[in-house]
Design an enzyme around this catalytic site. Structure first.
Site, PDB file in Angstrom:
ATOM      1  N   ASP A  13      -2.425  -5.207  -3.416  1.00 52.34           N
ATOM      2  CA  ASP A  13      -3.673  -4.540  -3.795  1.00 52.34           C
ATOM      3  C   ASP A  13      -4.851  -5.044  -2.967  1.00 52.34           C
ATOM      4  O   ASP A  13      -4.913  -6.221  -2.604  1.00 52.34           O
ATOM      5  CB  ASP A  13      -3.946  -4.792  -5.280  1.00 52.34           C
ATOM      6  CG  ASP A  13      -4.967  -3.828  -5.854  1.00 52.34           C
ATOM      7  OD1 ASP A  13      -5.274  -2.818  -5.192  1.00 52.34           O
ATOM      8  OD2 ASP A  13      -5.458  -4.087  -6.961  1.00 52.34           O
ATOM      9  N   GLY A  14      -5.784  -4.131  -2.685  1.00 50.72           N
ATOM     10  CA  GLY A  14      -7.044  -4.526  -2.065  1.00 50.72           C
ATOM     11  C   GLY A  14      -7.246  -4.076  -0.635  1.00 50.72           C
ATOM     12  O   GLY A  14      -8.245  -4.456  -0.002  1.00 50.72           O
ATOM     13  N   TRP A  18     -10.916  -4.297   1.019  1.00 46.95           N
ATOM     14  CA  TRP A  18     -11.034  -5.228   2.157  1.00 46.95           C
ATOM     15  C   TRP A  18     -11.778  -4.553   3.306  1.00 46.95           C
ATOM     16  O   TRP A  18     -12.669  -5.144   3.935  1.00 46.95           O
ATOM     17  CB  TRP A  18      -9.637  -5.644   2.597  1.00 46.95           C
ATOM     18  CG  TRP A  18      -9.581  -6.579   3.775  1.00 46.95           C
ATOM     19  CD1 TRP A  18      -9.599  -7.943   3.748  1.00 46.95           C
ATOM     20  CD2 TRP A  18      -9.469  -6.210   5.160  1.00 46.95           C
ATOM     21  NE1 TRP A  18      -9.512  -8.464   5.021  1.00 46.95           N
ATOM     22  CE2 TRP A  18      -9.429  -7.412   5.910  1.00 46.95           C
ATOM     23  CE3 TRP A  18      -9.395  -4.994   5.834  1.00 46.95           C
ATOM     24  CZ2 TRP A  18      -9.319  -7.415   7.289  1.00 46.95           C
ATOM     25  CZ3 TRP A  18      -9.297  -4.996   7.217  1.00 46.95           C
ATOM     26  CH2 TRP A  18      -9.262  -6.202   7.932  1.00 46.95           C
ATOM     27  N   HIS A  30      -5.547  -0.356   5.430  1.00 49.92           N
ATOM     28  CA  HIS A  30      -4.114  -0.087   5.299  1.00 49.92           C
ATOM     29  C   HIS A  30      -3.349  -0.597   6.522  1.00 49.92           C
ATOM     30  O   HIS A  30      -2.221  -1.087   6.395  1.00 49.92           O
ATOM     31  CB  HIS A  30      -3.882   1.411   5.095  1.00 49.92           C
ATOM     32  CG  HIS A  30      -4.468   1.934   3.820  1.00 49.92           C
ATOM     33  ND1 HIS A  30      -4.106   1.421   2.588  1.00 49.92           N
ATOM     34  CD2 HIS A  30      -5.400   2.893   3.583  1.00 49.92           C
ATOM     35  CE1 HIS A  30      -4.780   2.059   1.639  1.00 49.92           C
ATOM     36  NE2 HIS A  30      -5.576   2.942   2.214  1.00 49.92           N
ATOM     37  N   GLU A  60       1.125   7.589  -8.603  1.00 50.61           N
ATOM     38  CA  GLU A  60      -0.282   7.794  -8.960  1.00 50.61           C
ATOM     39  C   GLU A  60      -1.187   7.877  -7.733  1.00 50.61           C
ATOM     40  O   GLU A  60      -2.306   8.378  -7.802  1.00 50.61           O
ATOM     41  CB  GLU A  60      -0.771   6.666  -9.879  1.00 50.61           C
ATOM     42  CG  GLU A  60      -0.205   6.704 -11.283  1.00 50.61           C
ATOM     43  CD  GLU A  60       1.220   6.192 -11.367  1.00 50.61           C
ATOM     44  OE1 GLU A  60       1.668   5.471 -10.436  1.00 50.61           O
ATOM     45  OE2 GLU A  60       1.918   6.532 -12.349  1.00 50.61           O
ATOM     46  N   ARG A  64      -5.419  10.188  -4.818  1.00 48.93           N
ATOM     47  CA  ARG A  64      -6.435   9.753  -3.868  1.00 48.93           C
ATOM     48  C   ARG A  64      -6.853  10.905  -2.943  1.00 48.93           C
ATOM     49  O   ARG A  64      -6.255  11.983  -2.934  1.00 48.93           O
ATOM     50  CB  ARG A  64      -5.902   8.579  -3.038  1.00 48.93           C
ATOM     51  CG  ARG A  64      -5.627   7.331  -3.861  1.00 48.93           C
ATOM     52  CD  ARG A  64      -5.358   6.141  -2.988  1.00 48.93           C
ATOM     53  NE  ARG A  64      -5.119   4.945  -3.770  1.00 48.93           N
ATOM     54  CZ  ARG A  64      -5.051   3.710  -3.267  1.00 48.93           C
ATOM     55  NH1 ARG A  64      -5.230   3.525  -1.965  1.00 48.93           N
ATOM     56  NH2 ARG A  64      -4.823   2.671  -4.045  1.00 48.93           N
ATOM     57  N   LEU A 122      17.782 -11.361   3.703  1.00 49.94           N
ATOM     58  CA  LEU A 122      16.786 -10.836   2.782  1.00 49.94           C
ATOM     59  C   LEU A 122      17.022  -9.349   2.508  1.00 49.94           C
ATOM     60  O   LEU A 122      17.270  -8.576   3.443  1.00 49.94           O
ATOM     61  CB  LEU A 122      15.391 -11.031   3.380  1.00 49.94           C
ATOM     62  CG  LEU A 122      14.221 -10.380   2.643  1.00 49.94           C
ATOM     63  CD1 LEU A 122      13.950 -11.087   1.324  1.00 49.94           C
ATOM     64  CD2 LEU A 122      12.972 -10.376   3.528  1.00 49.94           C
ATOM     65  N   THR A 186       0.110  -4.536 -14.366  1.00 49.55           N
ATOM     66  CA  THR A 186       1.339  -4.303 -13.615  1.00 49.55           C
ATOM     67  C   THR A 186       1.418  -2.889 -13.038  1.00 49.55           C
ATOM     68  O   THR A 186       2.274  -2.613 -12.194  1.00 49.55           O
ATOM     69  CB  THR A 186       2.573  -4.567 -14.487  1.00 49.55           C
ATOM     70  OG1 THR A 186       2.512  -3.729 -15.650  1.00 49.55           O
ATOM     71  CG2 THR A 186       2.614  -6.023 -14.925  1.00 49.55           C
ATOM     72  N   GLU A 198       7.815 -13.749 -14.374  1.00 52.08           N
ATOM     73  CA  GLU A 198       6.585 -14.528 -14.402  1.00 52.08           C
ATOM     74  C   GLU A 198       5.508 -13.747 -13.655  1.00 52.08           C
ATOM     75  O   GLU A 198       5.776 -13.175 -12.590  1.00 52.08           O
ATOM     76  CB  GLU A 198       6.798 -15.890 -13.728  1.00 52.08           C
ATOM     77  CG  GLU A 198       7.764 -16.807 -14.452  1.00 52.08           C
ATOM     78  CD  GLU A 198       7.240 -17.236 -15.814  1.00 52.08           C
ATOM     79  OE1 GLU A 198       6.026 -17.533 -15.915  1.00 52.08           O
ATOM     80  OE2 GLU A 198       8.029 -17.268 -16.775  1.00 52.08           O
TER      81      GLU A 198
END
Length: 253
Positions: A13-14, A18, A30, A60, A64, A122, A186, A198
């Site tokens: 987020d942000g 930014w 982005h 969602e 935009r 990974l 969340t 967590e």
């Protein structure tokens, strides 16, 4: 190492804020956010993380401005086309709906999944056009169809039966959910998989993050006791008997 999470999921987020705080177009945020995501992949590999899931574009996000949506989707397409992590031991996965996404992007994502499916390092999952409630609704529909066809008994259903009908049944539960950008919610992200995760919230915007922030999140996770409804381990003797700040020093030391 024995306290390492297996699966870290991130709400990145942000990006827009930014850019705005720097007087830049939101698209620059982005672009910087994409660079931060690549940095996290390297950080995850370096520390030996098994699963990293990134909330890239939600259902969602279609609300935009159309120009920003186009910028985001073009940026995702550019990232997967450039294959900046092609030579790394990374299995690439995609979670989300194909509806409304550009066909070229859908085909590229599916191609990356097929080509990297045997990699054992990974597992990187990009959630693109993803919504948590949508995922659960789709699983419920698939399970209802299976019951109608006699494949499952509705009276004997368990959590494992439901999980097998999720769009990505191989995804393990999330151990640590990290969100940047000061918000503490969340946002419809992996509700089934984060039931016992967590939660870790940090104020910095996503483009300012690097692998050290990922490691700090994992360090914070390692300090927590995960009870899962049970009783936590008893405190150690050193935790139970912290010295008083007014105690006299032991002359033997």
């Amino acid at each position: 190492a024995d306290r390492m999470p297996s699966h870290v999921a991130v709400i990145m987020d942000g990006n827009g804020r930014w850019a705005e705080e720097r007087g830049l177009p939101r698209r620059e945020g982005h672009r910087a956010g994409a660079a931060a995501a690549r940095e996290m992949v390297y950080g995850a590999l370096e520390i030996g993380l098994r699963h990293l899931t990134l909330y890239t574009f939600s259902t969602e996000n279609w609300k935009r401005d159309p120009e920003e949506i186009t910028t985001i989707l073009k940026g995702i397409q550019r990232e997967v086309d450039e294959e900046t992590i092609r030579d790394l031991d990374v299995r690439q996965r995609w979670s989300g709906r194909p509806d409304e996404l550009p066909e070229d992007l859908v085909q590229t994502l599916l191609s990356r999944e097929r080509r990297t499916r045997t990699r054992s390092g990974l597992t990187l999952t990009l959630c693109i056009n993803y919504g948590g409630r949508d995922e659960i609704t789709r699983a419920a529909a698939a399970l209802a169809q299976a019951a109608r066809e006699g494949e499952v008994d509705p009276h004997l259903l368990g959590e494992d039966d439901f999980a097998r009908h999720l769009p990505c049944p191989e995804m393990p539960d999330v151990d640590l959910l990290w969100r940047t950008g000061s918000e503490q919610r969340t946002s419809n992200f992996l509700p089934w998989h984060t039931a016992y995760a967590e939660l870790y919230f940090t104020p910095g915007y996503w483009p300012d993050m690097d692998r050290r922030d990922l490691w700090q999140a994992i360090t914070e996770y390692s300090r927590r006791q995960r009870r899962r409804g049970g009783v936590g381990a008893p405190l150690t003797s050193t935790e139970n008997h912290q010295p008083s700040p007014h105690a006299r020093p032991d002359p033997r030391h």
